[in-house]
Design a protein around this motif. Structure first.
Motif, mmCIF file in Angstrom:
data_model
loop_
_atom_site.group_PDB
_atom_site.id
_atom_site.type_symbol
_atom_site.label_atom_id
_atom_site.label_comp_id
_atom_site.label_asym_id
_atom_site.label_seq_id
_atom_site.Cartn_x
_atom_site.Cartn_y
_atom_site.Cartn_z
ATOM 1 N N LEU A 151 50.894 46.273 33.789
ATOM 2 C CA LEU A 151 52.154 46.202 34.523
ATOM 3 C C LEU A 151 51.981 45.366 35.782
ATOM 4 C CD1 LEU A 151 53.456 49.892 34.284
ATOM 5 C CD2 LEU A 151 54.459 47.879 33.188
ATOM 6 N N GLY A 152 53.119 44.973 36.374
ATOM 7 C CA GLY A 152 53.033 44.217 37.617
ATOM 8 C C GLY A 152 52.312 44.984 38.713
ATOM 9 N N THR A 153 52.435 46.315 38.683
ATOM 10 C CA THR A 153 51.729 47.169 39.649
ATOM 11 C C THR A 153 50.626 47.973 38.974
ATOM 12 O OG1 THR A 153 53.383 48.910 39.297
ATOM 13 C CG2 THR A 153 53.774 47.375 41.120
ATOM 14 N N GLY A 154 50.148 47.480 37.832
ATOM 15 C CA GLY A 154 49.143 48.207 37.071
ATOM 16 C C GLY A 154 47.742 48.053 37.634
ATOM 17 N N ALA A 155 46.797 48.676 36.909
ATOM 18 C CA ALA A 155 45.416 48.712 37.390
ATOM 19 C C ALA A 155 44.782 47.327 37.420
ATOM 20 C CB ALA A 155 44.603 49.652 36.501
ATOM 21 N N VAL A 156 45.133 46.482 36.447
ATOM 22 C CA VAL A 156 44.533 45.142 36.396
ATOM 23 C C VAL A 156 44.924 44.333 37.624
ATOM 24 C CG1 VAL A 156 44.455 42.976 35.109
ATOM 25 C CG2 VAL A 156 44.383 45.148 33.879
ATOM 26 N N ASN A 157 46.203 44.363 37.968
ATOM 27 C CA ASN A 157 46.644 43.624 39.152
ATOM 28 C C ASN A 157 46.110 44.234 40.441
ATOM 29 O OD1 ASN A 157 47.971 41.661 37.744
ATOM 30 N ND2 ASN A 157 50.024 42.456 38.091
ATOM 31 N N GLN A 158 45.896 45.538 40.438
ATOM 32 C CA GLN A 158 45.303 46.168 41.625
ATOM 33 C C GLN A 158 43.874 45.665 41.834
ATOM 34 O OE1 GLN A 158 46.820 48.022 43.812
ATOM 35 N NE2 GLN A 158 48.753 48.281 42.713
ATOM 36 N N VAL A 159 43.122 45.528 40.759
ATOM 37 C CA VAL A 159 41.764 45.006 40.874
ATOM 38 C C VAL A 159 41.789 43.545 41.325
ATOM 39 C CG1 VAL A 159 39.667 44.459 39.582
ATOM 40 C CG2 VAL A 159 40.852 46.621 39.172
ATOM 41 N N LEU A 160 42.693 42.754 40.745
ATOM 42 C CA LEU A 160 42.795 41.348 41.146
ATOM 43 C C LEU A 160 43.201 41.225 42.612
ATOM 44 C CD1 LEU A 160 44.557 39.793 38.016
ATOM 45 C CD2 LEU A 160 42.148 39.632 38.651
#
Length: 366
Positions: A151-160
């Motif tokens: 998601l736009g606010t998902g875990a992947v974007n949080q790590v990035l």
């Protein structure tokens, strides 16, 4: 003499094998009947639907169903319109999906199998289970997990974001990955040669877009979920290679990398062909992930387009035509793959080698 020959000649159908062929046919008949009823007849009816204007509200064999020939195939391949453009986008998306998923999942599964097969590795049973677990998990559940991760606010974007990178809204981003790369070098607008020409209703510039950002997520998902299954196939093949082969290679002074590419990998050719074939067929039939995510032009595939055209738009003839074109794709690519991986006979010796061997023979060395 004639009496002796007659008695020595075996009687046809005699002995303990009498009636064996009849019994074999008797046991095979149920399987043949089931295959005909649930496989061959539906395929024949689907092919008839692809050549007709059946609307799904009566029997395909109803006299009011008209034969239209290749009109359904022409509507999605040669006639300009939305149906052709949708089919072109679906083929493009699936083509990039296959080109990335099949080699990457094969390489990863082979790498995992080699690592798990190492004698020095402890807890090999745990690693086999851990790597295989995603393959037995429900694909719907894994898609939902990936949906939350990307998601736009998902875990992947949080790590990035922790590394100062602003991630996209992955599953809603229809931009092609290669278009993003072109844009980074200032190539935002296509040249006229790529914008004007095209195939299946979309321009060459769209063909060169690469997989969309949303399709990239599905590519990662497919590699994650299928590598464990193919790892087990490679692992079984590796364990069938005798230890004496490794000992002989070691005695000849072969390094591990040389031994792998010159001895191990050629012996894995049948398993490699199986893995590539299964991966190719499965990659062209991807459907459930697209269905769970709700479809969309950026992740459209021929299998999902066939379903959507038939069940949502009630154009059953075109849906069946898409399915049969997809079937031809799979057959042709499988045969091409079989030809590439075929066993090749050693090259014939050159003229100089033949002449040298002839001179040695004439000189008495045999």
């Amino acid at each position: 003499m004639s009496t002796t020959r007659a008695s020595a000649r075996p009687r046809r159908g005699g002995g303990i094998r009498r009636g064996e062929a009849r019994a074999g046919y008797l046991f095979v008949t149920p399987a043949v009947v089931i295959a005909a009823v649930f496989l061959l007849i539906p395929i024949a009816l689907a092919f008839w639907v692809s050549l007709s204007d059946w609307n799904g509200f009566q029997s395909p064999l109803n006299p009011r169903v008209n034969f239209v020939g290749a009109d359904n195939y022409a509507a999605i391949t040669t006639e300009d319109g939305l149906a052709q453009r949708n089919f072109g986008r679906a083929v493009r998306n699936n083509l990039y999906y296959v080109l990335l998923v099949v080699p990457l999942q094969t390489a990863l599964s082979l790498f995992l199998a080699v690592q798990v097969n190492r004698a020095v590795l402890r807890g090999r049973g745990f690693f086999r289970t851990a790597f295989y677990f995603p393959s037995v998990t429900s694909s719907v559940a894994i898609v939902i997990v990936f949906q939350f991760l990307f998601l736009g606010t998902g875990a992947v974007n949080q790590v990035l974001r922790a590394f100062g990178v602003q991630g996209p809204n992955w599953l809603n981003d229809s931009r092609g990955v290669l278009h993003i790369v072109y844009g980074a070098f200032g190539a935002d607008t296509p040249p006229s040669a790529l914008a004007d020409g095209g195939m299946l209703g979309i321009s060459w510039w769209e063909w060169l877009a690469g997989p969309s950002v949303a399709m990239t997520v599905l590519i990662i998902l497919a590699i994650f979920t299928t590598s464990g299954t193919f790892m087990l196939l490679f692992l079984a093949a590796l364990q069938n290679i005798g230890s004496e082969i490794d000992e002989a290679a070691l005695m000849d002074g072969a390094k591990p990398l040389r031994k792998f590419f010159s001895i191990t990998l050629p012996m894995l050719r049948p398993t490699l062909f199986t893995v590539l074939t299964l991966g190719l067929i499965g990659s062209w039939q991807v459907f459930d992930q697209i269905y769970v995510l709700g479809g969309g032009a950026s992740i459209l595939t021929p299998a999902y387009l066939s379903y959507e055209t038939s069940f949502n738009e009630f154009r059953w003839g075109q849906g069946a035509a898409i399915a049969f074109i997809l079937f031809v794709f799979i057959i042709v690519l499988t045969l091409l793959q079989r030809w590439i991986l075929r066993e090749r006979s050693p090259k014939k010796r050159g003229f100089a080698q033949r002449a040298s061997a002839r001179n040695l023979t004439e000189g008495g060395i045999r």
